[in-house]
Scaffold this motif. Structure first.
Motif, PDB file in Angstrom:
ATOM      1  N   LYS A 172       1.013  -1.308  -0.291  1.00  0.00           N
ATOM      2  CA  LYS A 172       0.187  -0.328  -0.115  1.00  0.00           C
ATOM      3  C   LYS A 172       0.794   1.537  -0.140  1.00  0.00           C
ATOM      4  N   VAL A 173       1.694   1.355   0.349  1.00  0.00           N
ATOM      5  CA  VAL A 173       3.052   2.120   0.027  1.00  0.00           C
ATOM      6  C   VAL A 173       3.744   2.547  -1.279  1.00  0.00           C
ATOM      7  N   ILE A 174       2.770   4.237  -1.559  1.00  0.00           N
ATOM      8  CA  ILE A 174       2.655   4.407  -3.072  1.00  0.00           C
ATOM      9  C   ILE A 174       3.777   6.408  -3.127  1.00  0.00           C
ATOM     10  N   CYS A 175       4.610   6.003  -4.499  1.00  0.00           N
ATOM     11  CA  CYS A 175       5.252   7.425  -4.088  1.00  0.00           C
ATOM     12  C   CYS A 175       4.239   8.434  -5.759  1.00  0.00           C
ATOM     13  N   ILE A 176       4.782   9.344  -4.328  1.00  0.00           N
ATOM     14  CA  ILE A 176       3.727  10.599  -5.692  1.00  0.00           C
ATOM     15  C   ILE A 176       5.067  11.762  -6.073  1.00  0.00           C
ATOM     16  N   GLY A 177       4.999  12.435  -7.015  1.00  0.00           N
ATOM     17  CA  GLY A 177       5.765  13.810  -6.900  1.00  0.00           C
ATOM     18  C   GLY A 177       6.360  14.090  -8.340  1.00  0.00           C
ATOM     19  N   GLU A 178       6.815  15.269  -8.633  1.00  0.00           N
ATOM     20  CA  GLU A 178       7.574  15.414  -9.941  1.00  0.00           C
ATOM     21  C   GLU A 178       8.797  14.194 -10.061  1.00  0.00           C
ATOM     22  N   GLY A 186      -6.941   3.676   1.783  1.00  0.00           N
ATOM     23  CA  GLY A 186      -5.863   2.523   2.501  1.00  0.00           C
ATOM     24  C   GLY A 186      -4.818   2.884   2.414  1.00  0.00           C
ATOM     25  N   TYR A 187      -4.281   3.720   1.479  1.00  0.00           N
ATOM     26  CA  TYR A 187      -2.679   3.640   0.720  1.00  0.00           C
ATOM     27  C   TYR A 187      -2.532   4.655   1.722  1.00  0.00           C
ATOM     28  N   ARG A 188      -0.902   4.316   1.242  1.00  0.00           N
ATOM     29  CA  ARG A 188       0.187   4.885   2.361  1.00  0.00           C
ATOM     30  C   ARG A 188       1.314   6.111   1.594  1.00  0.00           C
ATOM     31  N   PRO A 189       0.298   7.186   1.282  1.00  0.00           N
ATOM     32  CA  PRO A 189       1.646   7.705   0.037  1.00  0.00           C
ATOM     33  C   PRO A 189       2.951   8.385   0.819  1.00  0.00           C
ATOM     34  N   ILE A 190       4.151   8.011  -0.148  1.00  0.00           N
ATOM     35  CA  ILE A 190       5.516   9.292   0.355  1.00  0.00           C
ATOM     36  C   ILE A 190       5.080  10.146  -0.558  1.00  0.00           C
ATOM     37  N   VAL A 191       5.025  11.620  -0.730  1.00  0.00           N
ATOM     38  CA  VAL A 191       4.746  12.737  -1.733  1.00  0.00           C
ATOM     39  C   VAL A 191       5.987  13.800  -1.367  1.00  0.00           C
ATOM     40  N   GLU A 192       6.759  13.409  -2.151  1.00  0.00           N
ATOM     41  CA  GLU A 192       7.979  14.210  -2.517  1.00  0.00           C
ATOM     42  C   GLU A 192       7.963  15.780  -3.269  1.00  0.00           C
ATOM     43  N   TYR A 193       8.102  16.855  -2.791  1.00  0.00           N
ATOM     44  CA  TYR A 193       8.176  18.293  -3.355  1.00  0.00           C
ATOM     45  C   TYR A 193       9.704  18.324  -3.276  1.00  0.00           C
ATOM     46  N   MET A 194      10.270  18.362  -4.512  1.00  0.00           N
ATOM     47  CA  MET A 194      11.100  18.937  -5.292  1.00  0.00           C
ATOM     48  C   MET A 194      11.693  19.606  -4.040  1.00  0.00           C
ATOM     49  N   PHE A 195      11.467  21.036  -3.562  1.00  0.00           N
ATOM     50  CA  PHE A 195      11.926  21.940  -2.599  1.00  0.00           C
ATOM     51  C   PHE A 195      11.037  21.984  -2.045  1.00  0.00           C
ATOM     52  N   ALA A 196      11.397  21.581  -0.399  1.00  0.00           N
ATOM     53  CA  ALA A 196      11.080  22.327   0.962  1.00  0.00           C
ATOM     54  C   ALA A 196       9.575  23.197   0.620  1.00  0.00           C
ATOM     55  N   ASP A 197      10.737  24.293   0.214  1.00  0.00           N
ATOM     56  CA  ASP A 197      10.312  25.171  -0.505  1.00  0.00           C
ATOM     57  C   ASP A 197       8.802  25.783  -1.386  1.00  0.00           C
ATOM     58  N   PHE A 198       8.469  24.355  -2.031  1.00  0.00           N
ATOM     59  CA  PHE A 198       7.533  24.575  -2.296  1.00  0.00           C
ATOM     60  C   PHE A 198       5.908  24.068  -1.922  1.00  0.00           C
ATOM     61  N   CYS A 255      -4.560   9.208   8.156  1.00  0.00           N
ATOM     62  CA  CYS A 255      -4.228  10.000   6.977  1.00  0.00           C
ATOM     63  C   CYS A 255      -2.545   9.525   7.228  1.00  0.00           C
ATOM     64  N   PRO A 256      -2.418   8.291   7.248  1.00  0.00           N
ATOM     65  CA  PRO A 256      -0.897   8.180   7.027  1.00  0.00           C
ATOM     66  C   PRO A 256      -0.245   8.565   5.883  1.00  0.00           C
ATOM     67  N   VAL A 257       0.289   9.859   5.663  1.00  0.00           N
ATOM     68  CA  VAL A 257       0.634  10.821   4.572  1.00  0.00           C
ATOM     69  C   VAL A 257       2.424  10.732   5.035  1.00  0.00           C
ATOM     70  N   THR A 258       3.588  10.794   4.161  1.00  0.00           N
ATOM     71  CA  THR A 258       4.534  11.128   4.569  1.00  0.00           C
ATOM     72  C   THR A 258       5.068  12.464   3.145  1.00  0.00           C
ATOM     73  N   ASP A 304      -0.450   8.351  11.139  1.00  0.00           N
ATOM     74  CA  ASP A 304      -0.403  10.283  10.837  1.00  0.00           C
ATOM     75  C   ASP A 304       0.173  10.840  10.197  1.00  0.00           C
ATOM     76  N   PRO A 305      -0.318  12.112   9.322  1.00  0.00           N
ATOM     77  CA  PRO A 305       0.716  12.536   8.211  1.00  0.00           C
ATOM     78  C   PRO A 305       1.790  13.238   8.853  1.00  0.00           C
ATOM     79  N   THR A 306       3.239  12.546   8.362  1.00  0.00           N
ATOM     80  CA  THR A 306       4.397  13.535   9.052  1.00  0.00           C
ATOM     81  C   THR A 306       5.084  14.062   7.801  1.00  0.00           C
ATOM     82  N   LEU A 307       5.948  15.060   8.390  1.00  0.00           N
ATOM     83  CA  LEU A 307       6.710  15.750   7.708  1.00  0.00           C
ATOM     84  C   LEU A 307       7.552  15.483   7.737  1.00  0.00           C
ATOM     85  N   PHE A 308       8.718  14.523   6.557  1.00  0.00           N
ATOM     86  CA  PHE A 308      10.150  14.092   6.659  1.00  0.00           C
ATOM     87  C   PHE A 308      10.721  15.271   6.199  1.00  0.00           C
TER      88      PHE A 308
END
Lengths: 326, 330
Positions: free
Chosen positions: A23-29, A74-86, A111-114, A166-170
């Protein structure tokens, strides 16, 4: 044990978590053939496919909110921002939606998003590509903030963040992506985000709490000061900012009687101010001197080499340590 | 698409239910029984009735939010009593009256979390729809409604782009009541039909009369079928808001002469005439339906009003904020 960089540790942690939970998925550019802007997603789409490593157009607001919906599905997304500023564009999805899911569902849904935020200086990229964002989110109940520094901690706590419900900022620092260190071949146990403080160096005369490049610079400065003064300095890497391991810091301050905090984010309203407040409220009797903060200048980050005037250098750390030791 | 006489009568019952709920919300706000900003659906009842008809008729399961004036649809999802109790801030509500009707969230009943800042839930629902599709769940879709105001938000464009790109099972629904708070739609968009925006994403967009519950139901059913075949699409229904943005809003920003003859623009009366012409509704039934719907709603409010309000301990319960013990103290 293998020697690896922060970049490789980030990649390893995602390989491990994606293999352990489908269920772990990756989302980003640029997550496809490019392997992410910083190469940290290299090989993931080849291994796990386009339905688990989702390459998105440039729409941070949209994919932040999308990730929350996928998490509810039901998924556990890892969401990347190219720069934290974005992440400014994703602020609503994180702060207004993700952080409130558990509460507004009466504690039923999580809401298990990283949210992965490469932040800070080192890239010489100027005002919109070099900020440190942890304090922007520290004032938002419902969120957790994970900010490890060393490759071994990056690997372990990235995995912990992904596993947390829980929603977590890494948050990691781009300037230290090349930092190398020993990483265990197998992680026996993914750590809890609670009680994550780590005394990385023991000492008797001063407690320093620092993370990311500030931690690296503090280590260097402390070695110089110890050599010059004969004092010994205890250094704590909190590794996780929310929930913060207060006891780890209190125990140390009660022993040393002095505190310095250091980070690259601007001093005003920075997370260091929060750490100082906690210590003053709880260790006032043991404090022998006013706590010292060494942090980024409360200004705008300039382009190129000029950024060095904004971030605390080893020299700045040394000056802070000497001030704290008076 | 054909509706049986029974379906048309149920549609009528739903349009009356929406009307009565709107009237009661206004009444209870003025009498101080309801706190907070609640936006009654008066004038827009055919929209809720049409959506409900589509939801009941189709075998497609929807997950979504509602526009803030479609309380009848919210109540249909989460149950009347939990809905009214949440509206009243009472412990019988779907979140003990702690979230409020505005932030209603009840995933097991298909109610996805709403957002205070408008625009974002179209993308959130698209993410949920992606999960449905990726899990191979057939005949389950995301239902993403907004008003004419919200869809100027950039996030709605991002959502349409995502949905079209990944071919997600999601229906974007625009309840165009002609005015966003105080700003008329012609000052918000250069388009006559807001559904035309769908064309930018190679999606179908249709616009129908939102004061005709049959037209709304047909359009929603068609949109749901397309969505269930992984063809995201846009349905716009045009209606008119009778009340102010909030109850008590003096509406100095618009011409209020429409209030002199509400009967001529009333979607409930219009539907009554149509059903009478079809020979399936008479004055006696009209009276009976109104009484039955009023009783259900008043009983629901009466039942809710005697319930407790959440305690400080319930509100400040750590386990409502974090899912596990690694959260830090409140």
């Amino acid at each position: 044990m293998s020697e690896m960089s922060v970049m490789k540790a980030l990649n390893l942690a995602m390989f491990e978590e994606m293999a352990s939970d489908e269920k772990v998925i990756c989302i980003g550019e640029d997550l496809g053939k490019q392997g992410g802007c910083w190469g940290t997603f290299t090989g993931l789409q080849d291994k796990f496919g386009i339905n688990r490593v989702l390459e998105f157009p440039i729409l941070e607001a949209g994919y932040t909110l999308f990730s929350v919906g996928a998490a509810l599905g039901g998924y556990r997304p890892i969401v990347e921002y190219m720069f934290a500023d974005f992440v400014t564009l994703g602020f609503e999805g994180i702060v207004d939606i993700a952080a409130k899911i558990h509460f507004n569902s009466g504690g039923v849904d999580s809401c298990p998003v990283t949210f992965v935020l490469p932040q800070g200086g080192g890239g010489k990229s100027g005002a919109h590509h070099s900020q440190s964002v942890e304090a922007w989110f520290a004032n938002v109940p419902g969120l957790k903030i994970v900010a490890p520094t060393t490759p071994a901690d990056i690997r372990a706590y990235y995995r912990a963040a992904i596993r947390d419900d829980d929603p977590t900022l890494f948050i990691y620092q781009r300037a230290t992506m090349g930092l190398t260190g020993e990483v265990p071949d197998v992680l026996d146990e993914v750590p809890s985000l609670a009680k994550a403080g780590k005394v990385v160096k023991t000492g008797a005369d001063l407690t320093i709490v620092a993370y990311h490049r500030a931690l690296v610079n503090v280590m260097a400065a402390a070695a110089i000061v110890e050599e010059e003064t004969g004092k010994t300095i205890e250094i704590i890497d909190p590794r996780v900012l929310i929930p913060f391991d207060k006891e780890c810091v209190f125990d140390s301050v009660k022993k040393t009687g002095r505190l310095m905090v250091a980070h690259e984010a601007p001093e005003r309203g920075g997370f260091g101010a929060q750490i100082v407040s906690w210590v003053v409220e709880n260790c006032m009797n043991e404090l022998e001197a006013a706590p010292v903060r060494v942090a980024g200048v409360n200004s705008i980050i300039p382009f190129g080499d000029l950024e060095k005037y904004l971030y605390p250098s080893v020299e700045d750390m040394k000056a802070g340590i000497l001030k704290a030791l008076i | 698409m054909n509706f049986s006489n029974e379906e048309l009568l149920e549609m009528y019952s739903d349009i009356v239910k929406s009307r009565v709920l709107g009237e009661k919300i206004v009444e209870y706000i003025y009498s101080g029984k309801i706190a907070g900003a609640i936006h009654p659906c008066l004038g827009q009842e055919a929209v809720s009735a049409g959506i409900l008809t589509a939801f009941k008729k189709s075998d497609i399961k929807t997950f979504g939010t509602e526009t803030h004036r479609a309380q009848t649809v919210m109540a249909h999802r989460v149950g009347w009593k939990p809905f009214i109790a949440e509206l009243l801030g009472r412990t019988g509500g779907c979140n003990d009256g702690i979230s409020g009707e505005y932030h209603i969230h009840d995933l097991k009943n298909g109610q996805l979390p709403a957002a205070g800042a408008l625009g974002g839930t179209w993308a959130e629902i698209s993410g949920f729809a992606w999960a449905l599709k990726n899990d191979g769940k057939k005949r389950q879709i995301g239902f993403a409604p907004y008003g004419d105001g919200a869809i100027s938000q950039g996030a709605t464009y991002e959502a349409m782009n995502i949905a079209a790109l990944f071919q997600l099972p999601v229906l974007f629904f625009i309840e165009n009541n002609g005015i966003a708070m105080s700003t008329p739609v012609e000052k918000q968009s250069p388009l006559e039909n807001l559904a035309d925006r769908a064309a930018a994403f190679n999606m179908q967009g249709v616009t129908v009369d939102g004061d005709d519950p049959v037209a709304v139901a047909e359009a929603v059913l068609n949109g749901m079928e397309l969505a269930a075949n992984n063809e995201p699409n846009v349905v716009e229904v045009k209606t008119m808001r009778w009340e102010g943005h909030y109850v008590g809003d003096p509406q100095k920003y618009r011409d209020l002469s429409y209030k002199n003859d509400l009967d001529s623009i009333c979607p409930v009366i219009r539907f009554e005439k149509r059903l009478k012409a079809l020979g399936i509704l008479d004055d006696e039934t009209i009276k009976a339906v109104r009484e039955a719907q009023t009783k259900e709603i008043v009983d629901g409010f009466d039942e809710g009003l005697v319930q407790n309000v959440a305690t400080k301990e319930q509100v400040l319960d750590y386990s409502r904020v974090y899912s596990n013990n690694a959260g830090g103290e409140l």
